[in-house]
Design a protein around this motif. Sequence first.
Motif, PDB file in Angstrom:
ATOM      1  N   ALA A  69      60.056  -1.236  29.713  1.00  0.00           N
ATOM      2  CA  ALA A  69      59.387  -1.306  28.724  1.00  0.00           C
ATOM      3  C   ALA A  69      58.248  -1.115  29.685  1.00  0.00           C
ATOM      4  O   ALA A  69      56.727  -0.515  29.084  1.00  0.00           O
ATOM      5  CB  ALA A  69      59.855  -1.517  27.340  1.00  0.00           C
ATOM      6  N   ILE A  70      57.544  -2.592  29.626  1.00  0.00           N
ATOM      7  CA  ILE A  70      56.177  -2.896  29.375  1.00  0.00           C
ATOM      8  C   ILE A  70      56.244  -3.849  31.079  1.00  0.00           C
ATOM      9  O   ILE A  70      56.846  -4.964  31.018  1.00  0.00           O
ATOM     10  CB  ILE A  70      55.835  -4.027  28.272  1.00  0.00           C
ATOM     11  CG1 ILE A  70      55.836  -2.965  26.803  1.00  0.00           C
ATOM     12  CG2 ILE A  70      54.704  -4.915  28.763  1.00  0.00           C
ATOM     13  CD1 ILE A  70      55.409  -4.426  25.607  1.00  0.00           C
ATOM     14  N   CYS A 273      56.377   5.495  35.153  1.00  0.00           N
ATOM     15  CA  CYS A 273      55.611   4.297  34.883  1.00  0.00           C
ATOM     16  C   CYS A 273      53.689   5.037  34.413  1.00  0.00           C
ATOM     17  O   CYS A 273      53.794   6.303  35.806  1.00  0.00           O
ATOM     18  CB  CYS A 273      55.531   3.336  36.215  1.00  0.00           C
ATOM     19  SG  CYS A 273      54.750   2.514  35.413  1.00  0.00           S
ATOM     20  N   PHE A 274      53.443   4.432  33.674  1.00  0.00           N
ATOM     21  CA  PHE A 274      52.075   4.868  33.223  1.00  0.00           C
ATOM     22  C   PHE A 274      51.355   4.238  32.869  1.00  0.00           C
ATOM     23  O   PHE A 274      52.390   3.331  32.539  1.00  0.00           O
ATOM     24  CB  PHE A 274      52.593   5.985  31.879  1.00  0.00           C
ATOM     25  CG  PHE A 274      51.344   6.819  31.059  1.00  0.00           C
ATOM     26  CD1 PHE A 274      51.009   7.928  31.758  1.00  0.00           C
ATOM     27  CD2 PHE A 274      50.006   6.269  30.396  1.00  0.00           C
ATOM     28  CE1 PHE A 274      49.837   8.845  31.187  1.00  0.00           C
ATOM     29  CE2 PHE A 274      49.037   6.564  29.567  1.00  0.00           C
ATOM     30  CZ  PHE A 274      49.132   8.129  30.660  1.00  0.00           C
ATOM     31  N   TRP A 275      49.791   4.290  33.178  1.00  0.00           N
ATOM     32  CA  TRP A 275      49.327   3.188  33.236  1.00  0.00           C
ATOM     33  C   TRP A 275      47.985   4.100  32.778  1.00  0.00           C
ATOM     34  O   TRP A 275      47.018   4.784  33.441  1.00  0.00           O
ATOM     35  CB  TRP A 275      49.331   2.742  34.745  1.00  0.00           C
ATOM     36  CG  TRP A 275      47.566   1.750  34.671  1.00  0.00           C
ATOM     37  CD1 TRP A 275      47.144   0.713  33.284  1.00  0.00           C
ATOM     38  CD2 TRP A 275      47.282   0.701  35.809  1.00  0.00           C
ATOM     39  NE1 TRP A 275      46.487   0.184  33.563  1.00  0.00           N
ATOM     40  CE2 TRP A 275      46.616  -0.129  34.912  1.00  0.00           C
ATOM     41  CE3 TRP A 275      46.745   0.740  36.170  1.00  0.00           C
ATOM     42  CZ2 TRP A 275      45.381  -0.828  35.442  1.00  0.00           C
ATOM     43  CZ3 TRP A 275      46.266   0.277  37.800  1.00  0.00           C
ATOM     44  CH2 TRP A 275      45.674  -0.402  36.898  1.00  0.00           C
ATOM     45  N   ALA A 276      47.413   3.357  31.515  1.00  0.00           N
ATOM     46  CA  ALA A 276      46.278   3.963  30.843  1.00  0.00           C
ATOM     47  C   ALA A 276      45.506   2.195  31.367  1.00  0.00           C
ATOM     48  O   ALA A 276      45.482   1.141  30.413  1.00  0.00           O
ATOM     49  CB  ALA A 276      46.454   4.383  29.385  1.00  0.00           C
ATOM     50  N   TYR A 288      47.809   5.492  23.891  1.00  0.00           N
ATOM     51  CA  TYR A 288      48.735   5.507  25.616  1.00  0.00           C
ATOM     52  C   TYR A 288      48.986   3.869  26.541  1.00  0.00           C
ATOM     53  O   TYR A 288      48.640   4.285  27.622  1.00  0.00           O
ATOM     54  CB  TYR A 288      47.389   5.891  27.102  1.00  0.00           C
ATOM     55  CG  TYR A 288      47.919   7.917  25.816  1.00  0.00           C
ATOM     56  CD1 TYR A 288      48.716   8.075  26.141  1.00  0.00           C
ATOM     57  CD2 TYR A 288      47.091   8.325  25.583  1.00  0.00           C
ATOM     58  CE1 TYR A 288      49.052   9.759  25.663  1.00  0.00           C
ATOM     59  CE2 TYR A 288      46.987   9.985  24.674  1.00  0.00           C
ATOM     60  CZ  TYR A 288      48.078  10.360  24.795  1.00  0.00           C
ATOM     61  OH  TYR A 288      48.648  11.523  24.058  1.00  0.00           O
ATOM     62  N   ILE A 289      48.498   2.981  25.771  1.00  0.00           N
ATOM     63  CA  ILE A 289      48.716   1.780  26.199  1.00  0.00           C
ATOM     64  C   ILE A 289      49.753   1.236  25.467  1.00  0.00           C
ATOM     65  O   ILE A 289      51.579   0.950  26.002  1.00  0.00           O
ATOM     66  CB  ILE A 289      48.159   0.394  25.967  1.00  0.00           C
ATOM     67  CG1 ILE A 289      46.726   1.035  27.165  1.00  0.00           C
ATOM     68  CG2 ILE A 289      49.034  -0.727  26.949  1.00  0.00           C
ATOM     69  CD1 ILE A 289      45.571   0.007  26.979  1.00  0.00           C
ATOM     70  N   VAL A 290      50.100   1.665  24.218  1.00  0.00           N
ATOM     71  CA  VAL A 290      51.268   1.435  23.677  1.00  0.00           C
ATOM     72  C   VAL A 290      52.031   2.172  22.408  1.00  0.00           C
ATOM     73  O   VAL A 290      53.980   2.539  23.779  1.00  0.00           O
ATOM     74  CB  VAL A 290      50.845   0.995  22.078  1.00  0.00           C
ATOM     75  CG1 VAL A 290      52.030  -0.112  21.156  1.00  0.00           C
ATOM     76  CG2 VAL A 290      49.837  -0.604  22.321  1.00  0.00           C
ATOM     77  N   TYR A 291      51.332   3.310  21.803  1.00  0.00           N
ATOM     78  CA  TYR A 291      52.403   4.147  20.940  1.00  0.00           C
ATOM     79  C   TYR A 291      53.484   4.521  22.480  1.00  0.00           C
ATOM     80  O   TYR A 291      54.816   5.543  22.469  1.00  0.00           O
ATOM     81  CB  TYR A 291      52.320   4.332  20.371  1.00  0.00           C
ATOM     82  CG  TYR A 291      52.443   3.793  19.326  1.00  0.00           C
ATOM     83  CD1 TYR A 291      52.869   3.143  18.822  1.00  0.00           C
ATOM     84  CD2 TYR A 291      51.264   3.511  18.734  1.00  0.00           C
ATOM     85  CE1 TYR A 291      53.232   2.141  17.558  1.00  0.00           C
ATOM     86  CE2 TYR A 291      50.700   1.959  17.497  1.00  0.00           C
ATOM     87  CZ  TYR A 291      52.317   1.831  16.547  1.00  0.00           C
ATOM     88  OH  TYR A 291      52.225   0.771  15.973  1.00  0.00           O
ATOM     89  N   ALA A 292      52.425   5.784  22.709  1.00  0.00           N
ATOM     90  CA  ALA A 292      52.721   7.011  23.616  1.00  0.00           C
ATOM     91  C   ALA A 292      54.086   7.151  25.122  1.00  0.00           C
ATOM     92  O   ALA A 292      55.205   8.012  24.636  1.00  0.00           O
ATOM     93  CB  ALA A 292      51.839   8.057  24.029  1.00  0.00           C
ATOM     94  N   VAL A 300      55.209   1.223  30.932  1.00  0.00           N
ATOM     95  CA  VAL A 300      54.035   1.110  30.606  1.00  0.00           C
ATOM     96  C   VAL A 300      53.120  -0.244  30.674  1.00  0.00           C
ATOM     97  O   VAL A 300      53.925  -1.110  31.393  1.00  0.00           O
ATOM     98  CB  VAL A 300      53.126   1.357  29.264  1.00  0.00           C
ATOM     99  CG1 VAL A 300      54.164   0.166  28.437  1.00  0.00           C
ATOM    100  CG2 VAL A 300      51.970   1.204  28.731  1.00  0.00           C
ATOM    101  N   ILE A 301      52.366  -0.373  31.909  1.00  0.00           N
ATOM    102  CA  ILE A 301      51.439  -0.938  32.424  1.00  0.00           C
ATOM    103  C   ILE A 301      50.486  -1.414  31.016  1.00  0.00           C
ATOM    104  O   ILE A 301      49.319  -1.010  30.630  1.00  0.00           O
ATOM    105  CB  ILE A 301      50.495  -1.112  33.196  1.00  0.00           C
ATOM    106  CG1 ILE A 301      51.244  -0.051  34.820  1.00  0.00           C
ATOM    107  CG2 ILE A 301      49.269  -2.254  33.912  1.00  0.00           C
ATOM    108  CD1 ILE A 301      52.110  -1.039  35.178  1.00  0.00           C
TER     109      ILE A 301
END
Length: 622
Positions: A69-70, A273-276, A288-292, A300-301
């Motif tokens: 997840a993280i 994997c998404f990274w903001a 966009y780091i936490v919720y979405a 997420v990174i």
Amino acid sequence: MHDYEKARTDSVADPDSFWLEASTEIDWIAAPTIGWDAESDSWFADGQLNSCYNAVDRHVDSGRADQPAIIYESPVTGQRQKFSYRELQTEVAKTAGMIAAHGVQKGDRVIIYMPMIPQTMFAMLACARIGAIHSVVFGGFAPPELAKRIDDAEPKLLLTASCGIEGKKIIPYQPLVSESLALAAHRVPAVLLFQRETLRADIADGWAQDWSEQLAKASPADCVPVMSSDPLYILYTSGTTGTPKGVVRDNGGHAVALNWSMRHVYGLMPGECFWAASDVGWVVGHSYIVYAPLFAGATVILYEGKPVGTPDAGEFWRIIERNQVSVFFTAPTAIRAIRKEDENGELYPASDLPSLRAIFLAGERADPDTIKWLENRLDRPVIDHWWQTELGWPALATCLGLGDTRRKAGSAGFPVPGYRVDVLDEEGEVVAQGKVGNISIKCPLPPGCYQSLWGNRDGYQKAFASYPGYYETGDAGFCDADGFMHVMGRTDDIINVAGHRLSTGQMEGALAEVDGVSECAVIGADDQLKGMIPVAFVVASAMQDETELAAACIAHIRSEIGAVASLRTIHVVAALPKTRSGKILRSSLRTIANGKKLRIPSTIENPDSIEAIVSKLAKASC
Ligand code: COA
Ligand code: AMP
């Protein structure tokens, strides 16, 4: 293209059906039957849900328990940690139990003044789990700013850590938090502090309690049902006065819109994997780091580092490569910083980052030169998109996930489905294509946008007062002949410095407090790296050493607002240019600061002041 046009048309023709359908993509305790409810001014008024359940537990229940997840990447401390959705559930439930054990209940506020570590995300999600309202305060703000937020939110609990890592600097939080608590009128009943090995804080006198000890004693807490319109968080942002605006976000609209945006705006599928590369203290971090990404079941990174210097301009690319990031989001200033250090891409990996499909930029206008440089390097779409803290998620973009690929460097794209964007003149009439006006959004705003300002309903309503039926964004722009929207800058005194939103009015207020300053004006000047930087023009109240006065001004801004204000240039001048009615001609000061040729305005009362400033700046630059 077709999917984008259809979604846009459907969202405008029947917003209720459009968003009720989108609402089925999240899990409800009581599914909503109402879309927009004008009476309560909210979306999905009869829906009940839990945001933490949607971000965490539902993925454990539906087969993603072992998926990361993280992924926490902290190049300076050398830490790299992964948390699966199952591990995240355990951590968040325990953290929620720890918070609840301090008497925090549904609707209570919790201030989170913490660095970019996993515990910060656990804490945010833990608040959501028990229906408490979190308010994360960015670490770059000075104690008076944290104190203002404490007084406004009146929290039952403050969560902090022993230090932040800011580039290569270690920032001890204890002095900052202690001073803020002393400055605030509101007495915070309890402070919990997470000890980091990099620098431990002395809590022996009991000013804070040890997070890990408290966590060890806590029993996991379950998700509690909340109404869709119950607040999830307050996020303070710069307004046009010295008092920050507490943007209030609901639970239901937020979950629906953010979840929808992951797939349809960013084109991200669950499991990817998404990274903001932002900070959880800003709206980009919240959304966009936490919720979405978690709502959407992505990985997420969480990156505790800078684009350059931690250790170098290749770190972004290494993280994308190592973690197979599919979609990356950052601010143009970060790309400019990388380019400055690595113009020829020597630190760009030979693999050419096969997982990466697109890069999204926001926080400030993406200049075409930066976009072109990046696209040449990566040969992948680089998409400028536009939004703001109040909106919570993109309003203008190229919606990759809806099959749209149209881009034009210098433009932020097209209205995202759900947003009805118009450019208005001062009378509230829609301007002709190509003409600059006020970017405004028709009401009601789509789900996910702000619901109110904390304790300041009048302030909230002001944003809807200039043009009946519209929300005034405070940005100017135009729509070109091909339908592309261009955002040109703010119409108020907000400036964006390295993607950080700041108020020049607030800086002026602080400078006026400095001994020896009789008058001042702060403007945003163009900057090659940060996009904009604040520049102050100060009139001294008596003969004094200009260097000393300038140093006092800089020190005062750092201690009152914080280092993030980035005020480094102070011009001590004999007089400020003013109109005959006494208004400071800030636009003339901006032209001078930008080194451009100034046509002296006809309304000026004291043309000599301009000549004196121009010649002073010319001498200084020699
Ligand atoms: N905690 C404490 N201090 C902080 C801080 C934080 N979280 N964030 C910034 N600061 C401090 C910096 O250390 C610096 O202090 P200094 O004046 O003592 O050196 C000051 O605030 C200004 O910081 P910043 O504007 O970030 O400038 P920089 O020179 O340190 O870094 C960039 C320049 C371009 C590398 C950096 O601004 C950056 O990464 N920008 C991208 C921002 C971004 O992602 N924004 C989110 C919108 S999407
Ligand atoms: P914030 O609320 O901190 O997200 O800042 C929002 C403001 O940043 C907007 O009102 C704009 O002025 C500016 N901004 C954000 N993204 C863009 C963009 N893509 N282009 C131009 N300005 C932007």
